[in-house]
Design an enzyme around this catalytic site. Structure first.
Site, mmCIF file in Angstrom:
data_model
loop_
_atom_site.group_PDB
_atom_site.id
_atom_site.type_symbol
_atom_site.label_atom_id
_atom_site.label_comp_id
_atom_site.label_asym_id
_atom_site.label_seq_id
_atom_site.Cartn_x
_atom_site.Cartn_y
_atom_site.Cartn_z
ATOM 1 N N TYR A 169 0.905 -1.047 0.107
ATOM 2 C CA TYR A 169 -0.092 0.155 -0.026
ATOM 3 C C TYR A 169 0.635 1.346 0.118
ATOM 4 O O TYR A 169 0.559 2.060 -0.923
ATOM 5 C CB TYR A 169 -0.838 0.080 1.237
ATOM 6 C CG TYR A 169 -1.713 1.175 1.525
ATOM 7 C CD1 TYR A 169 -2.686 1.558 0.549
ATOM 8 C CD2 TYR A 169 -1.503 1.985 2.396
ATOM 9 C CE1 TYR A 169 -3.288 2.759 0.610
ATOM 10 C CE2 TYR A 169 -2.272 3.246 2.601
ATOM 11 C CZ TYR A 169 -3.164 3.394 1.871
ATOM 12 O OH TYR A 169 -3.957 4.708 1.865
ATOM 13 N N GLU A 180 -12.081 6.815 4.734
ATOM 14 C CA GLU A 180 -11.375 7.540 5.836
ATOM 15 C C GLU A 180 -12.339 7.766 6.970
ATOM 16 O O GLU A 180 -12.276 7.755 8.080
ATOM 17 C CB GLU A 180 -10.896 8.925 5.290
ATOM 18 C CG GLU A 180 -9.358 8.673 4.687
ATOM 19 C CD GLU A 180 -8.389 7.921 5.438
ATOM 20 O OE1 GLU A 180 -8.173 7.853 6.510
ATOM 21 O OE2 GLU A 180 -7.212 7.577 4.783
ATOM 22 N N TRP A 199 -6.319 1.606 10.236
ATOM 23 C CA TRP A 199 -6.556 1.643 8.582
ATOM 24 C C TRP A 199 -6.241 0.375 8.425
ATOM 25 O O TRP A 199 -6.882 -0.185 7.260
ATOM 26 C CB TRP A 199 -5.356 2.610 7.998
ATOM 27 C CG TRP A 199 -5.234 2.300 6.503
ATOM 28 C CD1 TRP A 199 -4.270 1.872 5.751
ATOM 29 C CD2 TRP A 199 -6.368 2.677 5.558
ATOM 30 N NE1 TRP A 199 -4.710 1.644 4.567
ATOM 31 C CE2 TRP A 199 -5.958 2.489 4.085
ATOM 32 C CE3 TRP A 199 -7.628 3.152 5.755
ATOM 33 C CZ2 TRP A 199 -6.632 2.481 3.078
ATOM 34 C CZ3 TRP A 199 -8.414 3.243 4.545
ATOM 35 C CH2 TRP A 199 -7.932 3.199 3.415
#
Length: 202
Positions: free
Chosen positions: A26, A48, A56
């Protein structure tokens, strides 16, 4: 505390990559790369928002499920979701089953459609808030910024939800509106070069 780490492949990366093995990919292919695609920008705003209060890693692990549940984050399609869709999503164990966040994503899809009509694109709107690089003088030293506060305030005024200053700052980091890769991270100079040639949406 160091903001970089040496990974198993010998590359110096942002230290948050140590938190999970899937973070390297990522970090290396997405985080901080400038994005001008409306669908990707909308997806990130939504994810988000779903991350609020969570990690996350949790969201990233469920991202493909989110994409399937929210029609690839095509905001025109999501804007048409009704109460039956809300109930379907609340029952979907593959995503975060938080009614308020689900309803916010649908609401934000409607607001995104309005924004495209007024601004031409989501990209033109968001990149209009690109801060001066001097605003973040030390990478990864802030969780909000004057620009994220201003952007959050403007989004809320336009009716968007789950777009607080911290959420918006994380969005700005990820979508490349700032280069917040740590000093010493192998990607920081590469992102600087990409940003130089990146054509800002108008």
């Amino acid at each position: 505390m160091s903001k970089t780490t040496i990974s198993a492949d010998g590359k110096c990366r942002c230290s948050w990559c140590d938190s999970a093995p899937e973070f390297n990919a990522y970090h290396d292919t997405e985080w901080g790369f400038p994005v001008s695609d409306d669908q990707r920008l909308f997806e990130k705003v939504c994810l988000e928002g779903f991350q609020s209060g969570l990690s996350w890693r949790t969201i990233l692990a469920k991202r493909e499920n989110f994409r399937a549940a929210f029609k690839g984050f095509d905001f025109y399609k999501v804007a048409a979701f009704d109460e039956a869709d809300v109930e379907r999503l609340v029952s979907d164990a593959g995503i975060i089953r938080h009614r308020g966040k689900i309803e916010a994503a649908i609401n934000n899809a409607k607001r995104a459609c309005e924004m495209v009509e007024r601004e031409g694109s989501l990209a033109a709107y968001f990149w209009g808030f690109e801060p001066d690089p001097s605003e973040v003088q030390t990478p990864q030293s802030m969780s909000t910024s004057p620009t994220s506060v201003a952007l959050s305030k403007d989004l809320k005024k336009r009716g968007w939800r789950f777009v607080g200053p911290t959420t918006v700052f994380a969005f700005m980091q990820a979508m490349g509106l700032i280069n917040d890769h740590a000093d010493g991270c192998f990607l920081r100079p590469k992102i600087d070069e990409i940003r130089k040639s990146f054509v800002r949406p108008q």
